[in-house]
Every structure is written in structure tokens, then in C-alpha cells.
Design a protein around this motif. Structure first.
Motif, PDB file in Angstrom:
ATOM      1  N   THR A   7       0.916  -1.215  -0.020  1.00 13.27           N
ATOM      2  CA  THR A   7      -0.070   0.037   0.135  1.00 13.27           C
ATOM      3  C   THR A   7       0.862   1.411   0.145  1.00 13.27           C
ATOM      4  OG1 THR A   7      -1.655  -1.056   1.123  1.00 13.27           O
ATOM      5  CG2 THR A   7      -1.891   1.143   1.234  1.00 13.27           C
ATOM      6  N   ILE A   8       1.877   1.275   0.932  1.00 16.68           N
ATOM      7  CA  ILE A   8       3.032   2.385   0.968  1.00 16.68           C
ATOM      8  C   ILE A   8       3.677   2.704  -0.535  1.00 16.68           C
ATOM      9  CG2 ILE A   8       5.126   3.374   1.830  1.00 16.68           C
ATOM     10  CD1 ILE A   8       4.098   1.984   4.604  1.00 16.68           C
ATOM     11  N   ILE A   9       3.802   1.445  -1.229  1.00 21.51           N
ATOM     12  CA  ILE A   9       4.631   1.715  -2.557  1.00 21.51           C
ATOM     13  C   ILE A   9       3.391   2.131  -3.365  1.00 21.51           C
ATOM     14  CG2 ILE A   9       5.635   0.474  -4.359  1.00 21.51           C
ATOM     15  CD1 ILE A   9       6.872  -1.374  -2.231  1.00 21.51           C
ATOM     16  N   VAL A  10       2.295   1.571  -3.584  1.00 22.30           N
ATOM     17  CA  VAL A  10       1.244   2.169  -4.516  1.00 22.30           C
ATOM     18  C   VAL A  10       1.053   3.611  -4.294  1.00 22.30           C
ATOM     19  CG1 VAL A  10      -1.027   1.637  -5.359  1.00 22.30           C
ATOM     20  CG2 VAL A  10       0.500  -0.073  -5.039  1.00 22.30           C
ATOM     21  N   ILE A  11       0.680   3.893  -3.080  1.00 19.11           N
ATOM     22  CA  ILE A  11       0.229   5.196  -2.922  1.00 19.11           C
ATOM     23  C   ILE A  11       1.286   6.382  -3.098  1.00 19.11           C
ATOM     24  CG2 ILE A  11      -0.357   7.050  -0.891  1.00 19.11           C
ATOM     25  CD1 ILE A  11      -2.617   5.208  -1.993  1.00 19.11           C
ATOM     26  N   GLY A  12       2.581   5.914  -2.690  1.00 15.58           N
ATOM     27  CA  GLY A  12       3.784   6.505  -3.039  1.00 15.58           C
ATOM     28  C   GLY A  12       4.120   6.560  -4.604  1.00 15.58           C
ATOM     29  N   LEU A  13       3.726   5.885  -5.302  1.00 12.49           N
ATOM     30  CA  LEU A  13       3.822   6.092  -6.867  1.00 12.49           C
ATOM     31  C   LEU A  13       2.758   6.694  -7.278  1.00 12.49           C
ATOM     32  CD1 LEU A  13       5.121   4.899  -9.492  1.00 12.49           C
ATOM     33  CD2 LEU A  13       3.419   2.989  -9.471  1.00 12.49           C
ATOM     34  N   ALA A  17       3.541  10.345  -9.011  1.00 10.64           N
ATOM     35  CA  ALA A  17       3.472  10.733 -10.416  1.00 10.64           C
ATOM     36  C   ALA A  17       2.597  11.825 -10.526  1.00 10.64           C
ATOM     37  CB  ALA A  17       2.574   9.489 -10.867  1.00 10.64           C
ATOM     38  N   LEU A  18       1.517  11.954  -9.694  1.00 11.23           N
ATOM     39  CA  LEU A  18       0.735  13.293  -9.583  1.00 11.23           C
ATOM     40  C   LEU A  18       1.390  14.452  -9.444  1.00 11.23           C
ATOM     41  CD1 LEU A  18      -2.625  12.051  -7.939  1.00 11.23           C
ATOM     42  CD2 LEU A  18      -2.324  12.626 -10.345  1.00 11.23           C
ATOM     43  N   ALA A  19       2.342  14.510  -8.478  1.00  6.20           N
ATOM     44  CA  ALA A  19       3.408  15.584  -8.117  1.00  6.20           C
ATOM     45  C   ALA A  19       4.052  16.071  -9.364  1.00  6.20           C
ATOM     46  CB  ALA A  19       4.126  15.196  -6.960  1.00  6.20           C
ATOM     47  N   ARG A  20       4.787  14.935 -10.076  1.00  8.56           N
ATOM     48  CA  ARG A  20       5.512  15.327 -11.304  1.00  8.56           C
ATOM     49  C   ARG A  20       4.418  15.783 -12.394  1.00  8.56           C
ATOM     50  NH1 ARG A  20       9.291  10.500 -13.330  1.00  8.56           N
ATOM     51  NH2 ARG A  20       9.680  12.149 -14.527  1.00  8.56           N
ATOM     52  N   LEU A  21       3.156  15.411 -12.378  1.00 11.64           N
ATOM     53  CA  LEU A  21       2.437  16.081 -13.457  1.00 11.64           C
ATOM     54  C   LEU A  21       2.068  17.413 -13.023  1.00 11.64           C
ATOM     55  CD1 LEU A  21      -0.508  13.260 -14.021  1.00 11.64           C
ATOM     56  CD2 LEU A  21       1.376  14.077 -15.638  1.00 11.64           C
ATOM     57  N   VAL A  22       2.078  17.847 -11.758  1.00 13.01           N
ATOM     58  CA  VAL A  22       1.641  19.333 -11.602  1.00 13.01           C
ATOM     59  C   VAL A  22       2.906  20.251 -11.458  1.00 13.01           C
ATOM     60  CG1 VAL A  22       0.774  20.746  -9.560  1.00 13.01           C
ATOM     61  CG2 VAL A  22      -0.140  18.629  -9.924  1.00 13.01           C
ATOM     62  N   VAL A  23       4.134  19.642 -11.021  1.00 11.75           N
ATOM     63  CA  VAL A  23       5.092  20.603 -11.016  1.00 11.75           C
ATOM     64  C   VAL A  23       5.696  20.904 -12.361  1.00 11.75           C
ATOM     65  CG1 VAL A  23       7.417  20.810 -10.042  1.00 11.75           C
ATOM     66  CG2 VAL A  23       5.859  19.942  -8.630  1.00 11.75           C
ATOM     67  N   PRO A  24       5.764  22.147 -12.744  1.00 12.69           N
ATOM     68  CA  PRO A  24       6.065  22.358 -14.209  1.00 12.69           C
ATOM     69  C   PRO A  24       7.598  21.975 -14.376  1.00 12.69           C
ATOM     70  CG  PRO A  24       5.882  24.464 -13.140  1.00 12.69           C
ATOM     71  CD  PRO A  24       5.487  23.332 -12.235  1.00 12.69           C
ATOM     72  N   GLY A  25       8.117  21.900 -15.539  1.00 11.66           N
ATOM     73  CA  GLY A  25       9.616  21.599 -15.893  1.00 11.66           C
ATOM     74  C   GLY A  25      10.003  19.908 -16.107  1.00 11.66           C
ATOM     75  N   ARG A  26      11.061  19.829 -16.227  1.00 11.09           N
ATOM     76  CA  ARG A  26      11.594  18.583 -16.557  1.00 11.09           C
ATOM     77  C   ARG A  26      12.046  17.933 -15.380  1.00 11.09           C
ATOM     78  NH1 ARG A  26      13.626  15.569 -21.426  1.00 11.09           N
ATOM     79  NH2 ARG A  26      15.203  13.985 -20.562  1.00 11.09           N
ATOM     80  N   VAL A  44       6.445  13.474   4.906  1.00 12.77           N
ATOM     81  CA  VAL A  44       6.462  15.111   5.093  1.00 12.77           C
ATOM     82  C   VAL A  44       4.852  15.577   5.105  1.00 12.77           C
ATOM     83  CG1 VAL A  44       6.862  17.304   3.876  1.00 12.77           C
ATOM     84  CG2 VAL A  44       8.482  15.483   3.596  1.00 12.77           C
ATOM     85  N   GLY A  45       4.036  15.107   4.110  1.00 14.03           N
ATOM     86  CA  GLY A  45       2.512  15.696   4.336  1.00 14.03           C
ATOM     87  C   GLY A  45       1.905  15.066   5.443  1.00 14.03           C
ATOM     88  N   GLY A  46       2.294  13.878   6.212  1.00 14.74           N
ATOM     89  CA  GLY A  46       1.804  13.378   7.444  1.00 14.74           C
ATOM     90  C   GLY A  46       2.522  14.267   8.603  1.00 14.74           C
ATOM     91  N   PHE A  47       3.643  14.535   8.467  1.00  8.63           N
ATOM     92  CA  PHE A  47       4.194  15.488   9.580  1.00  8.63           C
ATOM     93  C   PHE A  47       3.567  16.761   9.517  1.00  8.63           C
ATOM     94  CE2 PHE A  47       7.761  18.293  11.032  1.00  8.63           C
ATOM     95  CZ  PHE A  47       7.713  17.902  12.225  1.00  8.63           C
ATOM     96  N   GLY A  66      -5.107  11.334   4.097  1.00 11.32           N
ATOM     97  CA  GLY A  66      -3.614  10.884   4.050  1.00 11.32           C
ATOM     98  C   GLY A  66      -3.036  11.089   2.632  1.00 11.32           C
ATOM     99  N   ILE A  67      -3.858  10.519   1.442  1.00 10.32           N
ATOM    100  CA  ILE A  67      -3.847  10.613   0.239  1.00 10.32           C
ATOM    101  C   ILE A  67      -3.368  12.045  -0.351  1.00 10.32           C
ATOM    102  CG2 ILE A  67      -4.412   9.910  -2.274  1.00 10.32           C
ATOM    103  CD1 ILE A  67      -5.914   7.657  -0.689  1.00 10.32           C
ATOM    104  N   ILE A  68      -4.157  13.040   0.055  1.00 13.37           N
ATOM    105  CA  ILE A  68      -4.151  14.501  -0.282  1.00 13.37           C
ATOM    106  C   ILE A  68      -2.733  14.923   0.403  1.00 13.37           C
ATOM    107  CG2 ILE A  68      -5.095  16.798  -0.153  1.00 13.37           C
ATOM    108  CD1 ILE A  68      -7.727  15.349  -0.132  1.00 13.37           C
ATOM    109  N   GLY A  69      -2.531  14.611   1.628  1.00 13.87           N
ATOM    110  CA  GLY A  69      -1.393  14.907   2.504  1.00 13.87           C
ATOM    111  C   GLY A  69      -0.032  14.366   1.642  1.00 13.87           C
ATOM    112  N   SER A  70      -0.201  13.039   1.072  1.00 10.54           N
ATOM    113  CA  SER A  70       0.957  12.561   0.520  1.00 10.54           C
ATOM    114  C   SER A  70       1.072  13.283  -0.832  1.00 10.54           C
ATOM    115  CB  SER A  70       0.662  11.155   0.214  1.00 10.54           C
ATOM    116  OG  SER A  70       0.513  10.312   1.271  1.00 10.54           O
ATOM    117  N   PHE A  71       0.159  13.653  -1.458  1.00 12.50           N
ATOM    118  CA  PHE A  71       0.318  14.684  -2.643  1.00 12.50           C
ATOM    119  C   PHE A  71       0.962  15.815  -2.483  1.00 12.50           C
ATOM    120  CE2 PHE A  71      -1.733  17.763  -5.337  1.00 12.50           C
ATOM    121  CZ  PHE A  71      -1.116  17.686  -6.444  1.00 12.50           C
TER     122      PHE A  71
END
Length: 92
Positions: A7-13, A17-26, A44-47, A66-71
Motif C-alpha cells: 500500500t505504501i509503495i502504490v500510494i507513493g507511486l 506521479a501526480l506531483a510530477r504532473l503538477v510541477v512544471p519543468g523537466r 512530509v505530508g503526514g508530519f 492521507g492521500i491528499i497529504g501525500s500528494f
């Protein structure tokens, strides 16, 4: 225990991936580094969630907040990674 790790690996992926889509640049990150980005972002989000709301995950691990905090944590970590990585590269 194995289910928690998967679960940690899947949520992390997903968060990475969503963070990479949102943040501009390569971002030159592999799939493994995207997972690590999401997992570190989850911590970091949990903390940050604990610091702001003074609650932890005592009601279960997999929650929408928790998923939103992870993102959000993954976006913060990726922004720091891209800013620090730009300054540390050697130009030829």
C-alpha cells in the motif's frame, strides 16, 4: 505487514506521479525515484498534517486526507529537489 508495504509503495507511486504532473519543468526521475518521491512526500505530508491539526493516523492508514497529504508533501519535496538540483549540477 506485506499489505502495508504494498500500500505504501502504490500510494507513493500515485502521489509521486501526480506531483510530477503538477510541477512544471523537466524532472529526470525513474519510476523507482518517483515512488521514493511519493513515499517521502507521504512522510512530509503526514508530519505537516500532525503539526497543523495535531492528529495522527489512528483511524487507519488509507484515508482521503492521507492521500491528499501525500500528494502535497510530494509536491513540496519535488519543488525542493528541482531547486537544489539546479544549483548542484556541473555545467560543461
Amino acid at each position: 505487514m506485506l499489505g502495508l508495504i504494498v500500500t505504501i509503495i502504490v500510494i507513493g507511486l500515485i502521489a509521486g506521479a501526480l506531483a510530477r504532473l503538477v510541477v512544471p519543468g523537466r524532472q529526470d526521475l525513474s519510476i523507482l525515484m518517483t515512488m521514493v518521491l511519493g513515499i517521502v512526500g507521504s512522510f512530509v505530508g503526514g508530519f505537516l498534517g500532525y503539526l497543523i491539526f495535531h492528529k495522527d493516523a489512528q483511524n487507519g492508514f488509507l484515508q482521503p486526507s492521507g492521500i491528499i497529504g501525500s500528494f502535497i508533501g510530494a509536491v513540496i519535496v519535488l519543488l525542493i529537489w528541482t531547486r537544489v538540483g539546479k544549483n548542484s549540477r556541473v555545467r560543461s
